[in-house]
Scaffold this motif. Structure first.
Motif, PDB file in Angstrom:
ATOM      1  N   PHE A  30       0.909  -1.186  -0.035  1.00 27.93           N
ATOM      2  CA  PHE A  30       0.088  -0.058  -0.166  1.00 27.93           C
ATOM      3  C   PHE A  30       0.891   1.217   0.020  1.00 27.93           C
ATOM      4  O   PHE A  30       0.675   2.179  -0.862  1.00 27.93           O
ATOM      5  N   ARG A  53     -11.200   7.423  -8.072  1.00 27.51           N
ATOM      6  CA  ARG A  53     -10.969   7.823  -6.608  1.00 27.51           C
ATOM      7  C   ARG A  53     -12.176   7.871  -5.803  1.00 27.51           C
ATOM      8  O   ARG A  53     -12.389   7.494  -4.719  1.00 27.51           O
ATOM      9  N   PHE A  56     -13.866   4.659  -5.327  1.00 29.59           N
ATOM     10  CA  PHE A  56     -13.083   3.866  -4.222  1.00 29.59           C
ATOM     11  C   PHE A  56     -13.429   4.603  -2.950  1.00 29.59           C
ATOM     12  O   PHE A  56     -13.726   3.931  -1.811  1.00 29.59           O
ATOM     13  N   ASN A  57     -13.540   5.922  -2.565  1.00 33.27           N
ATOM     14  CA  ASN A  57     -14.010   6.409  -1.358  1.00 33.27           C
ATOM     15  C   ASN A  57     -15.269   6.129  -0.995  1.00 33.27           C
ATOM     16  O   ASN A  57     -15.585   6.098   0.032  1.00 33.27           O
ATOM     17  N   LEU A  60     -15.598   2.616   0.314  1.00 36.19           N
ATOM     18  CA  LEU A  60     -14.529   2.723   1.601  1.00 36.19           C
ATOM     19  C   LEU A  60     -15.680   3.343   2.713  1.00 36.19           C
ATOM     20  O   LEU A  60     -15.467   2.733   3.855  1.00 36.19           O
ATOM     21  N   SER A  61     -16.453   4.506   2.489  1.00 36.66           N
ATOM     22  CA  SER A  61     -17.312   4.725   3.370  1.00 36.66           C
ATOM     23  C   SER A  61     -18.407   3.626   3.785  1.00 36.66           C
ATOM     24  O   SER A  61     -18.945   3.870   4.857  1.00 36.66           O
ATOM     25  N   GLN A  64     -16.117   1.155   5.876  1.00 35.24           N
ATOM     26  CA  GLN A  64     -14.962   1.451   6.704  1.00 35.24           C
ATOM     27  C   GLN A  64     -15.142   0.977   8.323  1.00 35.24           C
ATOM     28  O   GLN A  64     -14.149   0.484   8.917  1.00 35.24           O
ATOM     29  N   THR A  68     -12.719  -1.526  10.339  1.00 32.22           N
ATOM     30  CA  THR A  68     -11.714  -0.885  11.129  1.00 32.22           C
ATOM     31  C   THR A  68     -11.374  -1.925  12.229  1.00 32.22           C
ATOM     32  O   THR A  68     -12.176  -2.323  12.991  1.00 32.22           O
ATOM     33  N   SER A  80      -4.929  -0.874   7.730  1.00 28.34           N
ATOM     34  CA  SER A  80      -6.138   0.152   7.833  1.00 28.34           C
ATOM     35  C   SER A  80      -7.361  -0.373   6.649  1.00 28.34           C
ATOM     36  O   SER A  80      -7.201  -1.139   5.946  1.00 28.34           O
ATOM     37  N   GLU A  82      -8.407   1.188   4.435  1.00 27.27           N
ATOM     38  CA  GLU A  82      -7.949   1.639   3.070  1.00 27.27           C
ATOM     39  C   GLU A  82      -7.092   0.503   2.356  1.00 27.27           C
ATOM     40  O   GLU A  82      -7.370   0.110   1.203  1.00 27.27           O
ATOM     41  N   GLU A  83      -6.298   0.071   3.217  1.00 26.84           N
ATOM     42  CA  GLU A  83      -5.209  -1.110   2.775  1.00 26.84           C
ATOM     43  C   GLU A  83      -6.040  -2.318   2.528  1.00 26.84           C
ATOM     44  O   GLU A  83      -5.864  -2.954   1.287  1.00 26.84           O
ATOM     45  N   ALA A  86      -8.076  -1.999  -0.874  1.00 24.72           N
ATOM     46  CA  ALA A  86      -7.099  -1.891  -2.032  1.00 24.72           C
ATOM     47  C   ALA A  86      -6.684  -3.288  -2.364  1.00 24.72           C
ATOM     48  O   ALA A  86      -6.613  -3.674  -3.349  1.00 24.72           O
TER      49      ALA A  86
END
Length: 91
Positions: A30, A53, A56-57, A60-61, A64, A68, A80, A82-83, A86
């Motif tokens: 990452f 992007r 992706f976000n 993620l939302s 997430q 976590t 994370s 994000e990782e 990904a």
């Protein structure tokens, strides 16, 4: 027979922490690929993840909070969200 049952019930000792994981933040997938090459190049980011992007976000939302993990003594710096996302998208 009882010994076999106890052997399967009692957890085995954990393996010692491997130093490979301690360099993840500086040498990991990452950090190098995403942070070093794709973060500033929208076209390459899109080609790599097949998402822009913003998409992706958005994904993620949605995930997430469930992805976590809180730090522990054994894992002071968990991966994370994000990782995780990904890696999931690239597999």
């Amino acid at each position: 027979m009882e010994n076999e049952l106890l052997t399967n019930i009692i957890p085995k000792k954990r393996k010692p922490f491997n130093s490979l994981f301690s360099t993840r933040n500086s040498e990991g997938f990452f950090k190098n690929l995403i942070g070093g090459h794709l973060i500033n190049d929208d076209e390459k980011f899109r080609e790599f993840f097949r998402l822009n992007r913003k998409q992706f976000n958005f994904i993620l939302s949605l995930v997430q909070e469930k992805m976590t993990k809180k730090p522990t003594l054994r894992v002071p710096e968990p991966i994370s969200p994000e990782e995780k996302l990904a890696l999931t998208l690239t597999v």
